[in-house]
Design an enzyme around this catalytic site. Structure first.
Site, PDB file in Angstrom:
ATOM      1  N   TRP A 101      10.694  43.242   5.436  1.00  0.00           N
ATOM      2  CA  TRP A 101      11.873  42.415   5.728  1.00  0.00           C
ATOM      3  C   TRP A 101      11.590  41.394   6.821  1.00  0.00           C
ATOM      4  O   TRP A 101      12.015  40.244   6.725  1.00  0.00           O
ATOM      5  CB  TRP A 101      13.098  43.279   6.048  1.00  0.00           C
ATOM      6  CG  TRP A 101      13.579  43.982   4.809  1.00  0.00           C
ATOM      7  CD1 TRP A 101      13.615  45.329   4.577  1.00  0.00           C
ATOM      8  CD2 TRP A 101      14.060  43.372   3.588  1.00  0.00           C
ATOM      9  NE1 TRP A 101      14.078  45.590   3.305  1.00  0.00           N
ATOM     10  CE2 TRP A 101      14.350  44.410   2.683  1.00  0.00           C
ATOM     11  CE3 TRP A 101      14.254  42.045   3.184  1.00  0.00           C
ATOM     12  CZ2 TRP A 101      14.855  44.167   1.397  1.00  0.00           C
ATOM     13  CZ3 TRP A 101      14.757  41.803   1.897  1.00  0.00           C
ATOM     14  CH2 TRP A 101      15.043  42.854   1.032  1.00  0.00           C
ATOM     15  N   ASP A 171      18.191  41.674  12.563  1.00  0.00           N
ATOM     16  CA  ASP A 171      18.576  42.004  11.189  1.00  0.00           C
ATOM     17  C   ASP A 171      18.913  43.493  11.147  1.00  0.00           C
ATOM     18  O   ASP A 171      18.032  44.333  10.970  1.00  0.00           O
ATOM     19  CB  ASP A 171      17.417  41.670  10.236  1.00  0.00           C
ATOM     20  CG  ASP A 171      17.734  42.047   8.794  1.00  0.00           C
ATOM     21  OD1 ASP A 171      18.820  42.602   8.535  1.00  0.00           O
ATOM     22  OD2 ASP A 171      16.882  41.774   7.920  1.00  0.00           O
ATOM     23  N   LYS A 195      24.352  48.630   2.681  1.00  0.00           N
ATOM     24  CA  LYS A 195      23.672  49.843   3.134  1.00  0.00           C
ATOM     25  C   LYS A 195      24.604  50.718   3.969  1.00  0.00           C
ATOM     26  O   LYS A 195      24.847  51.856   3.633  1.00  0.00           O
ATOM     27  CB  LYS A 195      22.412  49.488   3.923  1.00  0.00           C
ATOM     28  CG  LYS A 195      21.275  49.133   2.980  1.00  0.00           C
ATOM     29  CD  LYS A 195      20.584  47.870   3.278  1.00  0.00           C
ATOM     30  CE  LYS A 195      19.693  47.453   2.121  1.00  0.00           C
ATOM     31  NZ  LYS A 195      18.982  46.220   2.390  1.00  0.00           N
TER      32      LYS A 195
HETATM   33  C1  LIG Z   1      18.380  45.090   2.271  1.00  0.00           C
HETATM   34  C2  LIG Z   1      17.853  44.302   3.402  1.00  0.00           C
HETATM   35  C3  LIG Z   1      17.804  42.894   3.376  1.00  0.00           C
HETATM   36  C4  LIG Z   1      18.227  42.093   2.165  1.00  0.00           C
HETATM   37  O1  LIG Z   1      19.592  42.107   2.043  1.00  0.00           O
HETATM   38  P1  LIG Z   1      20.333  41.275   0.897  1.00  0.00           P
HETATM   39  O2  LIG Z   1      21.768  41.505   1.282  1.00  0.00           O
HETATM   40  O3  LIG Z   1      19.937  41.869  -0.406  1.00  0.00           O
HETATM   41  O4  LIG Z   1      19.939  39.857   1.022  1.00  0.00           O
HETATM   42  C5  LIG Z   1      17.323  42.241   4.487  1.00  0.00           C
HETATM   43  N1  LIG Z   1      16.926  42.912   5.574  1.00  0.00           N
HETATM   44  C6  LIG Z   1      16.953  44.264   5.635  1.00  0.00           C
HETATM   45  C7  LIG Z   1      16.487  44.954   6.881  1.00  0.00           C
HETATM   46  C8  LIG Z   1      17.413  44.997   4.548  1.00  0.00           C
HETATM   47  O5  LIG Z   1      17.446  46.332   4.616  1.00  0.00           O
END
Ligand SMILES: *Cc1c(COP(=O)(O)O)cnc(C)c1O
Length: 360
Positions: A101, A171, A195
């Site tokens: 990521w 993030d 999530k």
């Molecule tokens: C799942 C995830 C993403 C991507 O998220 P989307 O909503 O599918 O764009 C980005 N960063 C992390 C840490 C993630 O777990």
């Protein structure tokens, strides 16, 4: 059979929340309308949006000088919106590379600025969080970006870096609301909802207000934080049903002791699995440096692809679902977000013990 869903995202939601959503699906609070059918500017939905925001602010103790934005486009769109909004005339940004990521965020930022990779765990296959004293920060960087929890690698920072005057951007897609964070340590926090918050389609951004309003005027209106900050996330139609579901999750969190209590349960859940791995005499292997093991995503293998496949098949027959590791990582991954009950993790740990005794 009780089903436990260990998906990495979209992921399990609290059972009570789904029941409440079902009860309210056709008729929200006697209005005769589903939340899905409501005008986003009507008083009913406005009250839902206001409560959702207030509850999030309370749960995370968000100070008044931070905006909470309810957006679309996923965390992935933030990989571009962050540099486009936060560069503020500067030419470079600092990024920490701890896995898949972070790498995606870095690749996107490179389209808009110079990226200084100030720390990386590439030397040991992204299995740890680089010590803060090794970070080669630039005091002129527009911001410092890192990924507090690498969802695929299962690496989580147990500490928050102090980047001084340079805004820290995080993030938090896979660990927001799973442990207390002091929001004032960050310039911007973002997370896709699917999530730890609610259904896919909603993206949260929490941004300090002095960082908003410096974007190039040619930036598309929808990509400018100022558009959303000035219009309470109602410039256009927001993801209304996702906001409603997030609101139900926030109320569920408040009823269950808030983020501090969640953290205690999350520590206990993660311990069950890591203790099982560590006590298996090497039958199970988790590649992550112990102090940096994620409380949310537990990757492990039996070091044998055929045996892993057998594990997954037998787990599924027991109602332990979606344990397959990411296609880039292989093996297994148990995602144990807030909504995964302790009983689910116990059921997985019990199965792991039994499988190891039979096959070990
Ligand atoms: C799942 C995830 C993403 C991507 O998220 P989307 O909503 O599918 O764009 C980005 N960063 C992390 C840490 C993630 O777990």
């Amino acid at each position: 059979m009780t089903i436990f869903n260990f998906a990495a995202g979209p992921a399990v939601l609290p059972h009570e929340v789904l029941e409440q959503a079902r009860a309210e699906l056709l008729d929200w609070h006697g209005t005769g309308m589903s939340v899905m059918e409501m005008s986003h500017r009507g008083k009913e939905f406005m009250s839902i949006a206001a409560q959702t925001e207030a509850d999030l602010r309370e749960l995370m103790n968000i100070p008044p000088n931070y905006k909470t934005l309810f957006l679309q486009g996923g965390a992935t769109l933030q990989f571009s919106m962050i540099p486009l909004n936060l560069l503020r005339g500067k030419l470079s940004a600092d990024y920490v590379n701890t896995g898949i990521w972070s790498k995606k965020a870095i690749d996107e930022a490179k389209k808009f600025c110079n990226v200084n990779e100030v720390a990386s765990s590439a030397d040991r296959n992204f299995s740890y969080a680089p010590e803060f004293k090794s970070w080669k920060l630039d005091k002129d960087a527009a911001f410092v970006h890192y990924t507090p929890n690498e969802t695929i690698g299962g690496v989580e920072f147990g500490w928050v870096p102090d980047t001084g005057k340079v805004p820290l951007v995080a993030d938090m897609s896979s660990n927001i609301l799973s442990r207390p964070y002091d929001v004032t340590q960050f310039g911007l926090i973002y997370a896709g909802a699917q999530k730890n918050i609610g259904p896919a389609g909603l993206t949260l951004v929490i941004v300090r207000d002095d960082l908003v309003g410096h974007a190039d005027p040619r930036l598309p209106t929808m990509m400018n934080y100022k558009t959303h900050a000035d219009n309470d996330s109602m410039y256009n139609t927001p993801p209304t049903y996702g906001m409603y579901m997030a609101g139900l999750v926030f109320q569920w969190l408040k009823k269950n002791g808030g983020v501090a209590q969640m953290e205690q349960v999350n520590i206990a859940k993660a311990k069950l699995l890591y203790d099982m791995i560590d006590a298996s005499n090497g039958f199970y292997h988790c590649p992550v440096n112990k102090p940096d093991r994620s409380r949310m995503n537990v990757p492990f293998t039996t070091r044998d692809a055929a045996r892993d496949a057998d594990f997954l098949k037998q787990a599924e027959a027991r109602g332990l679902l979606q344990l397959k590791g990411h296609k880039l990582a292989g093996g297994m991954r148990a995602s144990i977000y807030n909504a995964m009950p302790l009983a689910g993790v116990q059921a997985l740990a019990d199965f792991m013990g039994e499988f190891a005794r039979r096959k070990g």
